[in-house]
Design an enzyme around this catalytic site. Structure first.
Site, short mmCIF file in Angstrom:
data_model
loop_
_atom_site.label_atom_id
_atom_site.label_comp_id
_atom_site.label_asym_id
_atom_site.label_seq_id
_atom_site.Cartn_x
_atom_site.Cartn_y
_atom_site.Cartn_z
N PHE B 244 48.60 0.70 67.18
CA PHE B 244 47.38 0.66 66.35
C PHE B 244 47.70 0.70 64.87
O PHE B 244 46.93 1.22 64.06
CB PHE B 244 46.43 1.80 66.75
CG PHE B 244 46.18 1.88 68.23
CD1 PHE B 244 45.50 0.85 68.87
CD2 PHE B 244 46.65 2.93 68.98
CE1 PHE B 244 45.28 0.89 70.24
CE2 PHE B 244 46.44 2.97 70.35
CZ PHE B 244 45.76 1.96 70.98
N ILE B 619 40.49 -17.93 75.01
CA ILE B 619 40.83 -16.59 75.49
C ILE B 619 42.01 -16.77 76.45
O ILE B 619 41.85 -17.31 77.55
CB ILE B 619 39.63 -15.91 76.16
CG1 ILE B 619 38.45 -15.82 75.18
CG2 ILE B 619 40.01 -14.53 76.67
CD1 ILE B 619 38.71 -15.06 73.89
N ASN B 621 43.94 -14.78 78.20
CA ASN B 621 43.84 -14.07 79.48
C ASN B 621 42.58 -13.20 79.41
O ASN B 621 42.58 -12.16 78.75
CB ASN B 621 45.09 -13.22 79.71
CG ASN B 621 45.02 -12.44 81.03
OD1 ASN B 621 43.95 -12.00 81.46
ND2 ASN B 621 46.16 -12.26 81.67
N GLU B 695 41.60 -6.91 67.36
CA GLU B 695 40.98 -5.98 66.43
C GLU B 695 39.49 -6.27 66.25
O GLU B 695 38.77 -5.48 65.66
CB GLU B 695 41.71 -6.02 65.08
CG GLU B 695 43.16 -5.58 65.22
CD GLU B 695 43.93 -5.56 63.92
OE1 GLU B 695 43.49 -6.23 62.96
OE2 GLU B 695 44.98 -4.90 63.87
#
Lengths: 240, 735
Positions: B244, B619, B621, B695
């Site tokens: 993060f 996208i 996955n 994010e």
């Protein structure tokens, strides 16, 4: 109470739910911990002044004459005899002395649950427990539940439902979930149980409450609930 | 491979493997506890000694004397490293503060010593015997108090100030205005795995088995700190227990382990203890943000301004909280400004969606306030002010793709937004006041050059190597999917090796650029491999079809293994992004919808429902992407309701520096979360046609919670986190 004795999640939890509040457990703890308690308490550095400094020096000396204690651990069906510094936690005994690194150290203070293992079928934070307190105890870790080639149903459900991301809290979540379902089957109530004496269900609300000691910063929470619900087989109490 | 023109149809579009919700290929290792994290690499250093870091007890000042004799004499101790015996060190350019204090102290819990001993218990106990005498200075710790002294400083990622049109004049003449100030506290990344490293020297060569998001940066910064050549450093980080942003750079665990191993002449392992992490490492800095919006009665924004104040150590960086406001909504007259105050509170730095995560907490609540003043539905207000080009640069810089309006409309439909009562405080469920909130989600989608090596052996098995990391993001899996798609084999035939500095340099994991960039690097290498295999087999590469483990062209076919030959074939290539980011604004978008209950008696907020719709290009996955998004949404709930590093303004440190006191959401805090991805392919972003998604989910999630609390209670809170004491102050008293 369930009609049948609680089945074993790992090969041997107690069928008597009262086991979980058996006063002898506490007595055993006090006796076993006595040898190490002084060092542990002072290890938190809460005290100051000359007495504390002397105590810290005593601890750095390794406790009473720097002695080690013998302990026999029965982990995942395998018995191991170790000589350990009495300050060694159960978690570090596994990770640093037995190469069982599946149990994780996220905080070392009982705050995150990443170190959760099953001791006599009951889930505990192994970082908050000294190894010497577990002489002869039957311990199941994540490695004892299954292997990549032969996963425990809970492990397989976590993969299927993506109940993890970084994977660091995962062994603790899985051990906790296995122990938690056994607690529900044994009729042990939680804070959200409507009836303390009635039959417990593995509803989403119950699972969320009972799993809240296992933090996941990646926050796979929704997916963990799905995985645990699938393994529990419980169809009641879900959200619409 | 250069990427400087939009992608055409390419083999990725087959989507036989990519774009599928494949289970993680690293899943079985992670769920069985067999994936080795940094501190667990007993295989590489079975004789490692244990290091324990001693942190400074003051926030700013000088070390007068360090007493190490008692520690050195303690049982099992092998070495005590301080600045006095560590040898010459430098500060890496990427670090704001040094990894080892002395003689000056730059922040609280900065490493001042490392005690190395035979066992963990001995090192920890001996560390308490290290005594340090300090001459403390008076530090600055209060952002609100230092706001007036803050200076203009550009960020590495953009200018501090921007201005288009004439904001003051437009704001002055606007029919409806909002002028509100918000504050967000310091926050901690709080990944589950503490920073940890095993270091070993072999002559003048250093190996670090560590937990790090950016392998090449780790090599660079270690070299700069220890004043050794980067070629002498090997970094390995195959499994990372979350980052993060906290593990973008090497920290004290790595540097002190290296120094400890040099002093003890054997490998040393060091993990930061959990209570050391918030003060010793980096945190997301607190902000004060002022947002002003002026609109016509029709709801169209004509003036928008976003100013942000944050603090950092001297030579630190701004929190870019106003960046999304440059691009999210239209309006001819606009300005943003960032000011930086000097605070002696540890290094302020990146945490998931730096800038935008906290910027949305202000902007998206200001939009809610504007909607109410206008009497316009907040979903409609956002739709009204959508813009398909960069509002600063004009139509010549369009968005590469932008489906904000679709996210809002589809999201409102799925959530049942039409049932919301626009008048606050009207819906009750027993003791609970119930409300709904919405917020847009915007996150820039940057790209970084990324390289990979791909080889096929005589059996047709494929190995991909890159220094890319998987911090829980799913890199292993999407890279395997990419290679399987391009080489025309099942995913089981792909082996992915990540996180090693011996592999080609990738984008690394940060800024939500990792998935799109690193798979594009693998795309480049696979396309090169396809070309060479086709050539070797005598095929025209443009006609060759790679599927079912075969290469087919002109009525002939040959297996990959045969084409590779007995020794196999390995190639390396790199995706190099040209100026597409300049020509096109590139960002991913979404819309958050939240329902909360606020207890009328206690003021406690419970999130009852969360739903989000997102558009982030292809996208790669859907299973892993959904997990990224729900995780980020949850972190957004944390920011809205509970996360706050509390500053001791007398002594200058974060008081609640562990997981018992710094509250992050737990199971019981988070309801089922719904995530829906819109179909989108972005041919300007990369050959993968994907955009960042890691994010995006945190951006706006907390603001939707705040707006739902307002709708539930009529209490408008602007100082995060929105804890029950703040809610209670605004609730009507109960007799």
């Amino acid at each position: 109470m369930p009609d049948e004795p609680a089945p074993s999640p790992t090969g041997g939890p107690p069928d008597d739910p009262l086991f979980f509040c058996d006063p002898t457990t506490r007595r055993v703890f006090l006796t076993r911990a006595a040898g190490a308690s002084a060092a542990v308490t002072l290890g938190h550095g809460l005290f100051s002044g000359p007495d504390a400094q002397a105590a810290v020096q005593a601890e750095a000396g390794g406790g009473e004459a720097g002695g080690e204690e013998e302990v026999t651990l029965l982990i995942n069906g395998r018995q191991t005899k170790l000589r350990l510094d009495p300050r060694v936690t159960l978690l570090d005994a596994m990770r640093e002395h037995l190469q069982l690194t599946g149990s994780k150290k996220g905080c070392d203070h009982g705050q995150c649950g990443a170190c959760t293992v099953l001791v006599e079928g009951r889930r505990i934070n192994s970082c908050l427990s000294l190894a010497v307190m577990h002489d002869g105890d039957k311990i199941t870790t994540i490695e004892g539940l299954g292997t990549p080639a032969a996963m425990h149903p809970m492990q397989a459900a976590f993969v299927k439902h993506d109940g993890f991301q970084c994977g660091y809290c995962t062994p603790g979540q899985i051990c906790s979930a296995v122990g938690m379902l056994a607690e529900i089957k044994a009729g042990i109530p939680s804070h959200v149980s409507a009836d303390l004496l009635g039959e417990m269900s593995a509803s989403e609300e119950e699972i969320r409450e009972r799993m809240s000691g296992n933090l996941c910063r990646c926050a796979a929470y929704s997916n963990i609930i799905a995985a645990v619900r699938e393994v529990s087989g419980d169809k009641t109490g879900g959200e619409a | 491979m250069k990427f400087d023109t939009p992608a055409l149809d390419n083999p990725i579009d087959r989507t036989r493997v990519i774009g599928r919700p494949t289970d993680r290929i690293d899943g079985p290792a992670k769920v069985t506890g067999t994936a080795p994290y940094a501190y667990e690499r007993n295989d590489v250093a079975p004789n490692a000694a244990y290091g324990w870091i001693v942190g400074t007890g003051i926030s700013t000042g000088r070390i007068v004397r360090i007493h190490t004799k008692e520690a050195e004499a303690a049982r099992g101790v092998l070495a005590v490293v301080t600045y006095e015996n560590a040898g010459k060190l430098a500060k890496a350019k990427a670090h704001t503060a040094r990894m080892l204090a002395g003689p000056d102290v730059q922040h609280y819990d900065q490493a001042v010593a490392l005690v190395v001993a035979e066992t963990f218990e001995q090192a920890r106990a001996a560390a308490k015997l290290v005594r340090v005498e300090y001459a403390p200075n008076k530090g600055r710790f209060d952002l609100a108090a230092e706001k007036e002294n803050a200076i203009k400083k550009d960020s590495q990622v953009g200018p501090a100030d921007t201005a288009t049109g004439d904001f003051p004049a437009a704001f002055a003449r606007a029919a409806v205005t909002v002028d509100a100030t918000y504050s967000t506290p310091d926050q901690s990344q709080s990944m589950m795995e503490p920073h940890a490293t095993i270091a070993a020297w072999n002559g003048d060569e250093l190996s670090l088995w560590t937990s790090n998001q950016m392998i090449a940066w780790a090599v660079r910064d270690t070299a700069e700190t220890l004043l050794i050549a980067p070629e002498k450093i090997h970094v390995s980080s195959p499994y990372i227990g979350g980052g993060f942003g906290a593990k973008l750079w090497v920290r004290a665990d790595a540097i002190m382990a290296a120094l400890g191993a040099r002093a003890a002449k054997r490998p040393v392992k060091v993990a930061l203890s959990r209570p050391q992490i918030p003060n010793n490492t980096t945190h997301r800095p607190a902000t004060i943000q002022r947002v002003r919006i002026g609109a016509g009665k029709d709801g169209r924004i004509d003036a928008i301004a976003h100013e942000s104040w944050s603090g950092d150590l001297p030579d630190g960086d701004i929190e870019t909280a106003a960046f999304q406001t440059r691009l999210l909504y239209g309006g001819a007259n606009r300005m943003t400004a960032h000011r930086l105050a000097t605070l002696h509170l540890g290094e302020g730095n990146a945490m998931r969606a730096p800038g935008e995560a906290v910027g949305h907490l202000a902007l998206e609540v200001a939009m809610d306030e504007l909607a109410e003043k206008l009497g316009i539905d907040p979903v409609q207000l956002r739709i009204l002010n959508d813009i398909q080009h960069d509002p600063e640069k004009g139509p010549e810089r369009p968005f590469s793709s932008r489906k904000l309006v679709e996210c809002l409309t589809v999201g409102a439909e799925r959530f049942g937004w039409a049932k919301r009562n626009p008048k606050p405080g009207q819906v009750r469920d027993g003791d609970w006041l119930v409300g709904m909130g919405v917020a847009s989600a915007f996150r820039n989608s940057p790209t970084q050059d990324s390289a990979a090596r791909v080889g096929v052996d005589a059996k047709g098995l494929i190995t991909v190597e890159t220094d890319m990391t998987d911090i829980g993001t799913g890199s292993y899996t999407i890279i395997a999917q990419t290679a399987a798609e391009l080489m025309g084999v099942p995913i089981e035939r792909i082996t992915v090796k990540l996180g090693d500095s011996k592999a080609p340099v990738s984008s690394g994991s940060g800024g939500q650029w990792g998935a799109n960039s690193s798979t594009s690097g693998v795309y480049a290498a696979c396309m090169k491999l396809r070309g060479e295999l086709a050539k070797k087999a005598g095929f025209n590469v443009n006609e060759a079809v790679f599927e079912d483990g075969q290469i087919r062209a002109g009525g002939r076919n040959i297996s990959l293994g045969e084409a590779a030959g007995p020794d196999g074939l390995t190639v390396e290539d790199k995706i190099e992004f040209g100026d597409m980011q300049k020509k096109f604004a590139q960002a991913s978008f979404g819309a958050h919808f939240v329902e909360v209950g606020v207890n009328a008696v206690t003021g406690e907020t419970r999130v009852r429902r969360m739903s989000g719709v997102f558009a982030a290009g292809r996208i790669l996955n859907p299973k892993a992407a959904r997990s990224q998004v729900i995780g980020a949404m949850t972190m957004g709930v944390g920011a809205a309701l509970m996360e706050e590093l509390v500053v001791d303004k007398r002594f200058g440190y974060f008081v609640n520096h562990d997981l018992a006191e710094y509250h992050i959401p737990v199971h019981a805090d988070i309801p089922n979360q719904e995530v829906h991805f819109l179909e989108e392919l972005d041919d300007k972003s990369s050959p993968m046609k994907a955009k960042g998604v890691g994010e995006l989910g945190i951006c706006g999630a907390g603001a939707a919670v705040a707006n739902a609390i307002y709708n539930a209670t009529g209490v408008r809170l602007r100082d995060y986190p929105l804890t029950l004491d703040k809610v209670l102050e605004g609730l009507p008293s109960i007799v």
